[in-house]
Design an enzyme around this catalytic site. Structure first.
Site, PDB file in Angstrom:
ATOM      1  N   HIS A  69       0.802  -1.300  -0.188  1.00 30.69           N
ATOM      2  CA  HIS A  69      -0.105   0.092  -0.299  1.00 30.69           C
ATOM      3  C   HIS A  69       1.045   1.354   0.070  1.00 30.69           C
ATOM      4  O   HIS A  69       0.610   2.354   0.504  1.00 30.69           O
ATOM      5  CB  HIS A  69      -0.878  -0.012   1.087  1.00 30.69           C
ATOM      6  CG  HIS A  69      -1.657  -1.132   1.278  1.00 30.69           C
ATOM      7  ND1 HIS A  69      -2.850  -1.515   0.942  1.00 30.69           N
ATOM      8  CD2 HIS A  69      -1.395  -2.496   2.081  1.00 30.69           C
ATOM      9  CE1 HIS A  69      -3.320  -2.614   1.253  1.00 30.69           C
ATOM     10  NE2 HIS A  69      -2.216  -3.230   2.025  1.00 30.69           N
ATOM     11  N   LYS A  89      15.377  21.434 -11.595  1.00 25.69           N
ATOM     12  CA  LYS A  89      14.754  20.118 -11.743  1.00 25.69           C
ATOM     13  C   LYS A  89      15.789  19.031 -12.742  1.00 25.69           C
ATOM     14  O   LYS A  89      16.323  19.470 -13.454  1.00 25.69           O
ATOM     15  CB  LYS A  89      13.550  20.165 -12.493  1.00 25.69           C
ATOM     16  CG  LYS A  89      12.419  20.711 -11.944  1.00 25.69           C
ATOM     17  CD  LYS A  89      11.579  20.109 -10.907  1.00 25.69           C
ATOM     18  CE  LYS A  89      10.858  18.980 -11.414  1.00 25.69           C
ATOM     19  NZ  LYS A  89       9.737  19.394 -11.964  1.00 25.69           N
ATOM     20  N   SER A 136      13.950  21.084 -16.550  1.00 28.08           N
ATOM     21  CA  SER A 136      12.744  21.826 -16.934  1.00 28.08           C
ATOM     22  C   SER A 136      13.131  23.036 -17.406  1.00 28.08           C
ATOM     23  O   SER A 136      14.292  23.805 -17.056  1.00 28.08           O
ATOM     24  CB  SER A 136      12.002  22.100 -15.290  1.00 28.08           C
ATOM     25  OG  SER A 136      11.397  23.101 -15.665  1.00 28.08           O
ATOM     26  N   GLU A 161       9.274   7.692 -16.895  1.00 28.17           N
ATOM     27  CA  GLU A 161       7.849   8.329 -17.205  1.00 28.17           C
ATOM     28  C   GLU A 161       7.501   7.810 -18.586  1.00 28.17           C
ATOM     29  O   GLU A 161       6.138   7.416 -18.785  1.00 28.17           O
ATOM     30  CB  GLU A 161       7.854   9.675 -16.999  1.00 28.17           C
ATOM     31  CG  GLU A 161       8.152  10.293 -15.729  1.00 28.17           C
ATOM     32  CD  GLU A 161       8.296  11.935 -15.413  1.00 28.17           C
ATOM     33  OE1 GLU A 161       7.420  12.385 -15.874  1.00 28.17           O
ATOM     34  OE2 GLU A 161       9.326  12.000 -15.165  1.00 28.17           O
TER      35      GLU A 161
END
Ligand code: ARG
Length: 462
Positions: A153, A280, A274, A287
């Site tokens: 979880h 970043k 970024s 992804e």
């Protein structure tokens, strides 16, 4: 190529709508290989002379070289790869070329080409799966003593070795490879000779063709052979499921690379910045892989949907099998390659994983097990440790700092040796059942995988 019964040319729009040469050209090597085997069978049946067979072979080989080098001119008017090749061959060598399509239809021809193509791609994907397994085993070996919390979880559960976590993916990829090997059995059946749907009155030696093309078996129902694509669906499912595994690994990597976890840092080569936020460093490879898995599912659904309503036998709908198949293959191949590269370059922050794994609550189950070993029924032990956890949370005193008298006020079964349980190394060592993450198990598993993944010396070579 069917001009006999037609008075008008196909409209430009229909040509654009129906052409497949813009994508099925990639089947050219398989088409040519199949045609040479077919021509050999035609020669054996006395349809072609030896001289004609030579002409066909030479002509086809020349076309293959031209396509290889990019000098062959494809024409959309000739619709697909089969007609493009046959047309140019016949234009160049005359009547021998015009005899090549005897006792053959594009229906069994394309079925053969796709089987040859899928067979080759199964090998390609399998070797890429192996590479990624090797990369994961390498990373696991490099960080053999790194400990991380295992999660359920997405809540910290119990401590595990980082290597155990990575080896879980090695297992998944192994089943992916096994699925491909199994699927290959059904791909590897030779359909040529099925004709348009009912074989041919000109009977060729199908077993000879199978032998020439290295197929262990021939199809035994012509109608089935030209109309079914279940082997393509199976392959696309195997690819989609490999995608699922990659996507799960992506999700782990994305979490691990976040500031919140900080378990790994990815190489600059596999991350992007970024355009707005200078600090970043984004895990784009993971992804994208997670994202592209959607395409793999979509491609599979697309084929299944194409197949579901088809009456026997060949219907042009079947041409729609190729783009999703090609896309799935291209997608999984590069995803596996880029993932292997990323895993090899990934740095593991063992101090951060250890800090997270030192959360005393990760040993709550071990404390319950301690009581069980002192004859307390597990359900009661579970409750006692639950109360101890609440006590620890309320007082802010960690398990290892709670005095023995307090332990004993929760259960008289506690004794001085309880503190020995409260150690991650002890906790890991104790997990020595088959499949559990004790260090000695992991060492054995790593050794096993390394042996299994060693490139085998080709048995064919003498
Ligand atoms: N390009 C076609 C395909 O991919 C080849 C078979 C065409 N057969 C036919 N009867 N029109 O399915």
């Amino acid at each position: 190529m069917w001009k006999g019964r037609f008075e008008k040319d196909t409209s430009d729009l229909v040509q654009r709508y129906g052409e497949s040469i813009s994508y099925d050209w990639r089947l050219y090597r398989h088409d040519i290989r199949g045609s040479i085997a077919h021509a050999t069978a035609l020669k054996a049946a006395g349809i072609l002379t030896a001289a004609e067979l030579v002409k066909i072979k030479k002509g086809l080989t020349k076309i293959e070289k031209e396509i290889d080098s990019g000098t062959f001119e494809f024409s959309t008017q000739l619709e697909d790869i089969h007609m493009n090749i046959e047309f140019v061959l016949t234009k160049r060598i005359g009547p021998a070329g015009a005899k090549l399509h005897t006792a053959r239809s594009r229906n069994d021809q394309v079925a053969l080409d796709i089987r040859l193509y899928c067979r080759e791609e199964v090998q390609q994907i399998t070797s890429r799966l192996r590479n990624l397994q090797i990369a994961l085993v390498g990373c696991a070996e490099q960080h053999q003593s790194a400990v991380i919390p295992g999660y359920t979880h997405l809540q910290r559960g119990q401590p595990v070795l980082f290597a155990h976590h990575l080896l879980a993916y090695v297992e998944m990829l192994d089943r992916d490879a096994a699925r491909l090997a199994d699927c290959l059995k059904r791909i590897n059946v030779m359909p040529l000779g099925s004709g348009a749907l009912a074989g041919s009155t000109i009977v060729l030696d199908r077993k000879l063709v199978a032998k020439l093309l290295d197929f262990p078996a021939v199809t035994t129902n012509s109608m089935d052979a030209i109309s079914d694509r279940d082997f393509v669906a199976e392959l696309m499912f195997a690819i989609a499921l490999a995608g699922t595994h990659l996507s799960r690994l992506s999700e782990d990597v994305i979490l691990w690379a976040s500031a919140e976890f900080g378990f790994v840092s990815l190489s600059d080569a596999h991350t992007t910045g970024s355009s707005l936020m200078p600090q970043k460093k984004n895990p784009d490879v993971a992804e994208l892989t997670r994202g592209k898995t959607g395409r793999l599912y979509g491609n599979l659904m697309s084929l299944l949907t194409t197949l579901k309503g088809l009456p026997m036998t060949y219907n042009r709908d079947l041409q729609e099998d190729k783009e999703p198949l090609f896309d799935s293959i291209d997608t999984i191949r590069i995803a596996l390659d880029v993932f292997a590269e990323m895993v090899i370059a990934m740095k593991v922050n063992e101090a951060a994983t250890m800090a997270a794994a030192s959360d005393p609550f990760l040993l709550a189950t071990d404390l319950a097990d301690y009581l069980v070993k002192r004859a307390v029924p597990f359900r009661s032990a579970h409750e006692v440790i639950g109360q101890l956890t609440a006590h620890s949370l309320k007082t802010g005193i960690a398990f290892q700092d709670i005095p023995l008298e307090v332990y004993q006020s929760f259960s008289t079964a506690f004794e001085q040796d309880v503190y020995r349980v409260l150690d991650v190394t002890t906790a890991l060592k104790a997990r020595k059942g088959i499949g559990a993450p004790s260090p000695s198990n992991i060492t054995r598993e790593l050794k096993k995988w390394k042996r299994q993944l060693q490139p085998k010396a080709s048995s064919k070579r003498k």
